[in-house]
Scaffold this active site. Structure first.
Site, mmCIF file in Angstrom:
data_model
loop_
_atom_site.group_PDB
_atom_site.id
_atom_site.type_symbol
_atom_site.label_atom_id
_atom_site.label_comp_id
_atom_site.label_asym_id
_atom_site.label_seq_id
_atom_site.Cartn_x
_atom_site.Cartn_y
_atom_site.Cartn_z
ATOM 1 N N GLU A 93 0.814 -1.216 0.000
ATOM 2 C CA GLU A 93 0.000 0.000 0.000
ATOM 3 C C GLU A 93 0.845 1.262 0.000
ATOM 4 O OE1 GLU A 93 -0.794 -2.650 1.835
ATOM 5 O OE2 GLU A 93 -2.802 -3.189 1.142
ATOM 6 N N HIS B 190 -11.202 -4.247 9.874
ATOM 7 C CA HIS B 190 -11.829 -4.171 8.547
ATOM 8 C C HIS B 190 -13.185 -3.457 8.592
ATOM 9 C CE1 HIS B 190 -8.964 -7.416 7.629
ATOM 10 N NE2 HIS B 190 -9.247 -7.287 6.364
#
Ligand SMILES: Cc1ncc(C[n+]2csc(CCOP(=O)(O)OP(=O)(O)O)c2C)c(N)n1
Ligand SMILES: [Mg+2]
Lengths: 321, 328
Positions: B62, B131
Site C-alpha cells: 500500500e 476491517h
C-alpha cells in the site's frame, strides 16, 4: 533429529485437526453461523504443524488472516477457537475478534492478523524482547508470499539481522495472494533470495512435507537460539481452497487445484504414507488418530453452539487497560 | 432524460470507464483491480479495455503504490488508486498525509496532485476491528485533502467523475454495505460538484445531517418520525471536506433542531465538527442542543449483537430526534 513415535502421532493428529476444523468452518460459514470472512488453511497443514513441532510451548508465533492452522499447530484449543468463530463469549477473544483475530498469549500465539504483513513487526519485537530478557525463546513469523511484498519486511528483517534476533520469518508460498497468482507480483523468481538483501539466512523447503518443514525450522531455531541470527524460510505449498469461503475461483484452472488435491501431493496423505512405511505406524493407528481429530472438532462445534453470546455490556470492556 | 436503476458498484464502474475514455492521463492502480476487476468489482472491464499500463495490478504494497500514485499525479497523470479497506490506508499514511496533502502548499502553490484514493469503510458485516472502521475524520483533519463520501449510486457516479477531474488529492470513501444498493442513474453524462450538500428529504421540524450508509438510516428514521407527525429534513453533505455548512445552516434556521449522524467514533469525530460549526453560525436559531449520533468509542467487535450496538441505526436517530423536538 529423530522424532519419537508420540511426536509423529501428535503431528499427524494435528494435521487432521486443522483439516477438519477448516471443513467445519466452511460449512458453518455457509450456514451463516460465521460472519464476515473466513480464510481456510486447507492444504497448508504441513507448514504450521512442521514448524510448531520444532518450537517450545513458550516460543512465540505471529499468524495471519489465514490463521486457524497456526493456532491449532501451536496447541490452540479447537473449542475456544470454534466458539470465537461463532462469536461466543467462551471464544478466545470473548467473541469480539472472530476468525481473523484469534490469539492465545499463554501459548505464545501473538494473534492472527487482519492486516497483511501485520505480524512482521510484532514477531520481530517478540524476538527483541526474548533476546533482551535472555529468555532463550524464539519467534516464528508466519506470513504469505503476497505479504512478502510489504515494506515492513525490509525494515524489520534488517533490524533482526543487525541485532541477531532469534526469529524465523516463515513465508508460506501458497502461490496465491487474494484473487491473483503470487508469482507475477514478486520480481525475483525465488523469494528466498530476498534473504540475501536483508542479511538473513535463506532456505526454501517443500511445504507439503511436514518432516522437511520440521527439520528446516528446527535448524533455524537452533541458529536463532545460538545467537546466530534470523532466517527467512520459504515453505512452498498450495492454497487448496479459495481466498475466502465463497470465492468462485474464476482466476485459476481447476486442474491445477485437482493436481494438488491428489493423494500424491496432499500433505496429510504424504505424511500418512511415510508413517505407515518408514514411520512404523499401522493403518489402524492412523485411522484412530484421524477419528480422534474428527471427534474433537465435532465436540468443538457442539461446545461453540451451546455457548452463550456475550452480554451487551462487553462492548465497552477491554478498550484500555 | 432516460434513467436506469444501477447498483452503487456499477455506477462507480461507469464513472471510471467514462473518465478513462475521456482522458488518457487517468490510470488505475491497486490490488486485484485489473485482471480480476476489483475485489468489489468496481474496476471491472477496465483492464481489458485500457490495458495493463493504465490499469495496474499491484503487489500488496500500500505505501508503495500510493506513493507511486502521488508521484504520477505530480508529473502529469490522474491516478485513481484503490485501497481495499480504509483500515489499510494507515499503511500509506505518510504518502497521503505528508506527501500528497502537502506538496501544493509546501512548494508555494506550484505542485498539483490530481489524485483520487478510492477506498471503502464502515461496519455491519462482521469484519471486526481491522476491517470495519470509519476513518474519514482522520483525512478531514488534514489541510490539502478533499474528502468525499457518497451514499447513493447517483452521487457515487457524479462525484467520482468530479473527483477524478479535481486537481487536489481526493479521498473517496465508499461503504462496503452500499455496493449492492440500487438507485436511479441517468443515461446521460453528469457531474456532481464537490463541496455541495444534497437535501435528501425536505422537512420543517428537525434537521438530520447524515453521511454514507447513515443517510439510508436517516431516511428510514425520517419516515418513522413522519408517522409520528414530525417532518425531518435529511441532508447529506456528500463532501465532508470542504463542508457545505451553508446548506446545513439554512436548514437549521428553518427547523431549529439538528441531529448529526456519522459512522465514525463519537470522540473527535465528524458529528462534533458539524455541531461546532453550526452552533457558531446558527446559534440564534437553535431551540435545542445539537444531538450527535456516532459509533461507540470502542474498536468494532466481531459479534453481531455487539456490532449492532456499536454502530448507529435508525432507532438511535429516531431517539435523538425525539429527544430534541420536545413533543409528548
Ligand atoms: C494491508 C492489507 N492489504 C490488503 C489486504 C487484503 N488482503 C487480505 S489477504 C490478502 C492476500 C494475502 O496473500 P498472502 O500474503 O499470500 O497470504 P495468503 O492469503 O495466500 O495466505 C489481501 C490482499 C489486507 N488484509 N491487508
Ligand atoms: Mg499466498
Amino acid at each position: 533429529m529423530k522424532l519419537s513415535h508420540d511426536q509423529l502421532a501428535d503431528m499427524y493428529h494435528r494435521m487432521w485437526l486443522i483439516r477438519y476444523f477448516e471443513e467445519s468452518a466452511r460449512s458453518l460459514f455457509q450456514e451463516n453461523m460465521i460472519r464476515g470472512t473466513t480464510h481456510m488453511y486447507t492444504g497448508e497443514e504441513a507448514v504450521a504443524v512442521g514448524a510448531c513441532a520444532a518450537l517450545n510451548r513458550d516460543d512465540y508465533i505471529t499468524s495471519t488472516h489465514r490463521g486457524h492452522g497456526h493456532c491449532l499447530a501451536k496447541g490452540g484449543d479447537p473449542r475456544r477457537m470454534m466458539a470465537e468463530l461463532l462469536g461466543k463469549v467462551t471464544g478466545y477473544c470473548k467473541g469480539k475478534g472472530g476468525s481473523m483475530h484469534i490469539a492465545d498469549l499463554d501459548l505464545g500465539i501473538l494473534g492472527a492478523n487482519g492486516i497483511v504483513g501485520g505480524g512482521i513487526g510484532i514477531a520481530t519485537g517478540a524476538a527483541y524482547s526474548a533476546d533482551l530478557r535472555g529468555s532463550g525463546q524464539v519467534a516464528v513469523c508466519f506470513f504469505g508470499d503476497g505479504a512478502s511484498n510489504q515494506g515492513i519486511l525490509m525494515e524489520a528483517a534488517n533490524m533482526a539481522a543487525l541485532w541477531k534476533l532469534p526469529i524465523i520469518y516463515l513465508c508460506e508460498e501458497n502461490q496465491y495472494a487474494e484473487f491473483s497468482p503470487s508469482k507475477p507480483f514478486i520480481a525475483v523468481e525465488r523469494i528466498e533470495v530476498k534473504a540475501q538483501a536483508f542479511g538473513l539466512a535463506g532456505v526454501t523447503v517443500d511445504g507439503n512435507d511436514v518432516l522437511a518443514v520440521y527439520e528446516a525450522v528446527r535448524r533455524a531455531v537452533e541458529r536463532a537460539r545460538g545467537g546466530d541470527g534470523p532466517t527467512l524460510l520459504v515453505a512452498q505449498t498450495y492454497r487448496l481452497e479459495g481466498h475466502t469461503v465463497g470465492d468462485p475461483l474464476t482466476y485459476r484452472p481447476k486442474e491445477e487445484a485437482d493436481e494438488w488435491k491428489s493423494a500424491e501431493r496432499d500433505p496429510i496423505s504424504r505424511f500418512g504414507r511415510y508413517l505407515t512405511g518408514e514411520g512404523g505406524f499401522s493403518e489402524k493407528e492412523l485411522e484412530t488418530l484421524r477419528q480422534k481429530a474428527q471427534a474433537e472438532i465435532d465436540e468443538a462445534i457442539k461446545f461453540a453452539i451451546d455457548s452463550p453470546e456475550p452480554e451487551i455490556a462487553a462492548l465497552w470492556e477491554d478498550v484500555t487497560a | 432524460m432516460a434513467v436506469r436503476q444501477l447498483r452503487y458498484r456499477e455506477a462507480l464502474n461507469e464513472a471510471l470507464h467514462e473518465e478513462m475514455a475521456r482522458d488518457p492521463s487517468v490510470c488505475v492502480l491497486g490490488e486485484d483491480v485489473g485482471r480480476y476487476g476489483g475485489p468489489f468489482q468496481v474496476t471491472r472491464g477496465l483492464f481489458d479495455r485500457y490495458g495493463e499500463k493504465r490499469v495496474r495490478d499491484t503487489p500488496i504494497s500500500e505505501e508503495g503504490f500510493v506513493g507511486i500514485a502521488v508521484g504520477a499525479a505530480m508529473t502529469g497523470l490522474r491516478p485513481v488508486a484503490e485501497i481495499l479497506y480504509i483500515d489499510f490506508s494507515t499503511l500509506a499514511m505518510d504518502q497521503i498525509v505528508n506527501q500528497a496533502a502537502k506538496a501544493r502548499y509546501m512548494f508555494g502553490g506550484k505542485a498539483r496532485v490530481p489524485l483520487v484514493i478510492r477506498t471503502q469503510g464502515g461496519g455491519g458485516r462482521g469484519n471486526a476491528a481491522q476491517h470495519s472502521q470509519s476513518l474519514e475524520m482522520w483525512y478531514v483533519h488534514v489541510p490539502g485533502l478533499v474528502v468525499v463520501q457518497p451514499a447513493t449510486p447517483y452521487d457515487a457516479k457524479g462525484l467520482l467523475k468530479s473527483a477524478i477531474r479535481d486537481d487536489n488529492p481526493v479521498i473517496f470513501i465508499e461503504h462496503k454495505l452500499l455496493y449492492n444498493t440500487t438507485g436511479p442513474v441517468p443515461d446521460e453524462e453528469y457531474l456532481i460538484p464537490i463541496g455541495i450538500a444534497d437535501v435528501k428529504r425536505p422537512g420543517n421540524d428537525v434537521t438530520i445531517v447524515a453521511t454514507s450508509r447513515m443517510v439510508l438510516f436517516a431516511l428510514k428514521a425520517a419516515e418513522e418520525l413522519a408517522r409520528q407527525g414530525i417532518e425531518a429534513e435529511v441532508i447529506d453533505p456528500r463532501t465532508l471536506k470542504p463542508l457545505d455548512v451553508d446548506t446545513i445552516v439554512r436548514s437549521v434556521e428553518k427547523t431549529g433542531r439538528l441531529v448529526v449522524v456519522n459512522e465514525g467514533h463519537l470522540t473527535g469525530g465528524f458529528t462534533a465538527e458539524v455541531a461546532a460549526r453550526v452552533q457558531r453560525e446558527a446559534f440564534d436559531w437553535l431551540d435545542a442542543p445539537i444531538m450527535q449520533v456516532a459509533t461507540e468509542d470502542v474498536p468494532l467487535p466481531y459479534n453481531g449483537r455487539l456490532e449492532l450496538e456499536a454502530i448507529p441505526n435508525e432507532q438511535d436517530i429516531i431517539n435523538a430526534a425525539l429527544e430534541i423536538v420536545y413533543r409528548d
